[in-house]
Design a protein around this motif. Sequence first.
Motif, PDB file in Angstrom:
ATOM      1  N   UNK A 183       0.873  -1.174   0.000  1.00 52.25           N
ATOM      2  CA  UNK A 183       0.000   0.000   0.000  1.00 52.25           C
ATOM      3  C   UNK A 183       0.907   1.220   0.000  1.00 52.25           C
ATOM      4  N   UNK A 184       1.038   1.839  -1.152  1.00 50.43           N
ATOM      5  CA  UNK A 184       2.002   2.930  -1.327  1.00 50.43           C
ATOM      6  C   UNK A 184       1.283   4.230  -1.646  1.00 50.43           C
ATOM      7  N   UNK A 185       1.713   5.280  -0.988  1.00 55.17           N
ATOM      8  CA  UNK A 185       1.268   6.626  -1.329  1.00 55.17           C
ATOM      9  C   UNK A 185       2.190   7.161  -2.421  1.00 55.17           C
ATOM     10  N   UNK A 186       1.619   7.667  -3.489  1.00 53.37           N
ATOM     11  CA  UNK A 186       2.397   8.087  -4.650  1.00 53.37           C
ATOM     12  C   UNK A 186       2.985   9.477  -4.423  1.00 53.37           C
ATOM     13  N   UNK A 187       3.941   9.555  -3.493  1.00 54.95           N
ATOM     14  CA  UNK A 187       4.573  10.837  -3.187  1.00 54.95           C
ATOM     15  C   UNK A 187       5.702  11.088  -4.179  1.00 54.95           C
ATOM     16  N   UNK A 188       5.341  11.801  -5.246  1.00 54.18           N
ATOM     17  CA  UNK A 188       6.274  12.003  -6.355  1.00 54.18           C
ATOM     18  C   UNK A 188       7.478  12.854  -5.990  1.00 54.18           C
ATOM     19  N   UNK A 189       7.338  13.740  -5.003  1.00 57.11           N
ATOM     20  CA  UNK A 189       8.441  14.647  -4.683  1.00 57.11           C
ATOM     21  C   UNK A 189       9.640  13.920  -4.093  1.00 57.11           C
ATOM     22  N   UNK A 190       9.445  12.691  -3.629  1.00 54.08           N
ATOM     23  CA  UNK A 190      10.584  11.883  -3.187  1.00 54.08           C
ATOM     24  C   UNK A 190      11.494  11.521  -4.351  1.00 54.08           C
ATOM     25  N   UNK A 191      11.017  11.727  -5.581  1.00 53.86           N
ATOM     26  CA  UNK A 191      11.778  11.353  -6.773  1.00 53.86           C
ATOM     27  C   UNK A 191      12.216  12.575  -7.580  1.00 53.86           C
ATOM     28  N   UNK A 192      12.131  13.767  -6.980  1.00 48.49           N
ATOM     29  CA  UNK A 192      12.676  14.932  -7.671  1.00 48.49           C
ATOM     30  C   UNK A 192      14.200  14.877  -7.569  1.00 48.49           C
ATOM     31  N   UNK A 193      14.870  15.559  -8.467  1.00 46.26           N
ATOM     32  CA  UNK A 193      16.299  15.356  -8.661  1.00 46.26           C
ATOM     33  C   UNK A 193      17.144  15.830  -7.473  1.00 46.26           C
ATOM     34  N   UNK A 194      16.883  17.006  -6.964  1.00 46.68           N
ATOM     35  CA  UNK A 194      17.668  17.513  -5.838  1.00 46.68           C
ATOM     36  C   UNK A 194      17.371  16.716  -4.570  1.00 46.68           C
ATOM     37  N   UNK A 195      16.110  16.331  -4.382  1.00 48.43           N
ATOM     38  CA  UNK A 195      15.755  15.527  -3.219  1.00 48.43           C
ATOM     39  C   UNK A 195      16.482  14.182  -3.231  1.00 48.43           C
ATOM     40  N   UNK A 196      16.544  13.548  -4.396  1.00 49.54           N
ATOM     41  CA  UNK A 196      17.267  12.283  -4.507  1.00 49.54           C
ATOM     42  C   UNK A 196      18.758  12.464  -4.262  1.00 49.54           C
ATOM     43  N   UNK A 197      19.303  13.570  -4.743  1.00 51.49           N
ATOM     44  CA  UNK A 197      20.729  13.811  -4.532  1.00 51.49           C
ATOM     45  C   UNK A 197      21.028  14.021  -3.050  1.00 51.49           C
ATOM     46  N   UNK A 198      20.204  14.806  -2.360  1.00 47.20           N
ATOM     47  CA  UNK A 198      20.462  15.042  -0.938  1.00 47.20           C
ATOM     48  C   UNK A 198      20.232  13.781  -0.110  1.00 47.20           C
ATOM     49  N   UNK A 331       5.948  32.979  -4.281  1.00 49.87           N
ATOM     50  CA  UNK A 331       6.534  32.029  -5.234  1.00 49.87           C
ATOM     51  C   UNK A 331       6.424  30.601  -4.702  1.00 49.87           C
ATOM     52  N   UNK A 332       6.360  29.660  -5.613  1.00 49.39           N
ATOM     53  CA  UNK A 332       6.262  28.246  -5.252  1.00 49.39           C
ATOM     54  C   UNK A 332       7.483  27.827  -4.435  1.00 49.39           C
ATOM     55  N   UNK A 333       7.236  27.002  -3.406  1.00 45.26           N
ATOM     56  CA  UNK A 333       8.344  26.468  -2.615  1.00 45.26           C
ATOM     57  C   UNK A 333       7.918  25.228  -1.850  1.00 45.26           C
ATOM     58  N   UNK A 334       8.801  24.230  -1.828  1.00 47.94           N
ATOM     59  CA  UNK A 334       8.666  23.107  -0.904  1.00 47.94           C
ATOM     60  C   UNK A 334       9.804  23.153   0.122  1.00 47.94           C
ATOM     61  N   UNK A 335      10.544  24.224   0.144  1.00 50.92           N
ATOM     62  CA  UNK A 335      11.674  24.507   1.039  1.00 50.92           C
ATOM     63  C   UNK A 335      12.766  23.448   0.896  1.00 50.92           C
ATOM     64  N   UNK A 336      12.491  22.221   1.311  1.00 53.58           N
ATOM     65  CA  UNK A 336      13.439  21.109   1.337  1.00 53.58           C
ATOM     66  C   UNK A 336      14.771  21.544   1.936  1.00 53.58           C
ATOM     67  N   UNK A 345      21.615  21.643   3.343  1.00 54.17           N
ATOM     68  CA  UNK A 345      21.201  21.847   1.957  1.00 54.17           C
ATOM     69  C   UNK A 345      19.820  22.471   1.967  1.00 54.17           C
ATOM     70  N   UNK A 346      19.528  23.262   0.949  1.00 51.27           N
ATOM     71  CA  UNK A 346      18.207  23.866   0.795  1.00 51.27           C
ATOM     72  C   UNK A 346      17.919  24.030  -0.688  1.00 51.27           C
ATOM     73  N   UNK A 347      16.680  23.690  -1.078  1.00 50.58           N
ATOM     74  CA  UNK A 347      16.343  23.713  -2.500  1.00 50.58           C
ATOM     75  C   UNK A 347      15.754  25.043  -2.961  1.00 50.58           C
ATOM     76  N   UNK A 348      14.891  25.644  -2.154  1.00 49.11           N
ATOM     77  CA  UNK A 348      14.242  26.890  -2.560  1.00 49.11           C
ATOM     78  C   UNK A 348      14.725  28.035  -1.674  1.00 49.11           C
ATOM     79  N   UNK A 349      14.918  29.258  -2.228  1.00 52.41           N
ATOM     80  CA  UNK A 349      14.565  29.697  -3.590  1.00 52.41           C
ATOM     81  C   UNK A 349      15.546  29.232  -4.662  1.00 52.41           C
ATOM     82  N   UNK A 350      16.781  28.904  -4.280  1.00 51.46           N
ATOM     83  CA  UNK A 350      17.726  28.332  -5.241  1.00 51.46           C
ATOM     84  C   UNK A 350      18.446  27.178  -4.550  1.00 51.46           C
ATOM     85  N   UNK A 351      18.861  26.178  -5.339  1.00 48.43           N
ATOM     86  CA  UNK A 351      19.552  25.036  -4.774  1.00 48.43           C
ATOM     87  C   UNK A 351      20.889  25.473  -4.192  1.00 48.43           C
TER      88      UNK A 351
END
Length: 469
Positions: A183-198, A331-336, A345-351
């Motif tokens: 039973x998986x929740x389709x949390x796509x943001x776990x597969x964004x590029x910067x998130x995967x790198x961090x 502006x859009x942000x997920x902070x990360x 590390x921080x993704x927003x506003x710039x990596x």
Amino acid sequence: MSNNRRDFLKLSGITGMGLLGAGLSGFTPEQLNQVHAQSQRKHVQRFNMSGFAAPKMNVVRVGVIGLGMRGPGAVNRLSKIEGVEIKALCDLRPEMVDKVMKSLEGTSHKPETYSGSAYAWKKMVDRDDLDLIYIATPWEWHTPMAVYAMEAGKHAVSEVPIAITLEECWQLVETSERTKKHCMQLENCCYDFFELMTLSMARDGYFGEIIHGEGAYIHDLLDLNFKKGDGYQEMWRLQENYRDGNIYPTHGLGPICQIMDINRGDQMDYLTSLSSNDFHMRAHAEKLAEEDNFYATYATKKYRGNMNTTVVKTKKGKSIMIQHDVSSPRPYSRIHLISGTKGMAQKWPTEGISSGHGWLKEEDMTALREKYTPEIVRKVGEMAKQIGGHGGMDFMMDWRLIDCLRNGLPLDQDVYDAALWSAITPLSEWSVANRSNSIDVPDFTGGSWSNNSPVDITLAGGGTTGVRV
């Protein structure tokens, strides 16, 4: 149909509307009391689904429910993954099914279709030639459909959030453990590029011990929330904003939890939550109602505050901040943001990445990207960007799901993640309603979090699934 499934249907009220609509008007005082009671619940684990690997399947036979906003994109992505057979499509509206069927012309996929009834999906799920049910419907249907699918012997994956009440979170956990179905929740943001790198960097110890994390969903959706049609059947997304808490936490939270090993070495202990007043939603509805009587009802509603801030303390003394604001002009942000004993590390506003008082220079960032780009990105990252879905992360999520199923590997996100990340919403709503008092976060793992293995983002044992470009 098994006796277990009959009992489930009878007890849950899924054959009527007893389980539906709980999230569309905000919790009553009685429901808030129930949230507190459910937060104290202790779980005796029947079977540990963390690290569970289902038997390999060369071909994954998929049925998709919901072809409004997210479903058509999912069908397109799945159609391009080797070893997938799209066997069935379902939507309440026949015209949506017809539209997606036309998009599959010229492919090898010839699914049967189901539509015209609010419960046509049950007939589809009852088929004996499906392995995976992919759910992309309005939120209130996610848990009922996922539970029904697991009871029918299928793996279930659902768009976010997979649950809107704590009771639903517990239902998902107990059903997955009993049926031994993913039973998986389709949390796509776990597969964004910067998130995967961090995540890769954290696994290598680059940040040292993680102390604090921040995630968010800050996205100016004021106009979209009030837009008629556009896949939001009966304005369901707008109505979710009657709940005053963090109603959409998982995009920012999921990647942070994976990096901090939540459910896999650490666990949330308690949270507190605070919301601002509503400075936009009600006023916007009133303005629209002046021109269009359709909005008259919505102009009388009480909406959630603009900004919700929820803070979590973990069992090991670490902290997480999660924010939600979909009505302010920002502006859009997920902070990360990841903060550790050796760096951050921080993704927003710039990596950016820092190991001290300043940000690393671009040449240093380039070297880090080369070193820490994970295997999944090297294998399918460029193809994912071409196929699309939020810049490619949607495709990487779907590809990884299918590759794990085909190779008999554990999924990156299990039912405990699905329940915990979704539980933030009702828990935060309780805290907001109680002057930001703290509330315990239930342990859906039944204590197994202390021994569960961290998420493995390598392709060990997998990576064999091809892509049809």
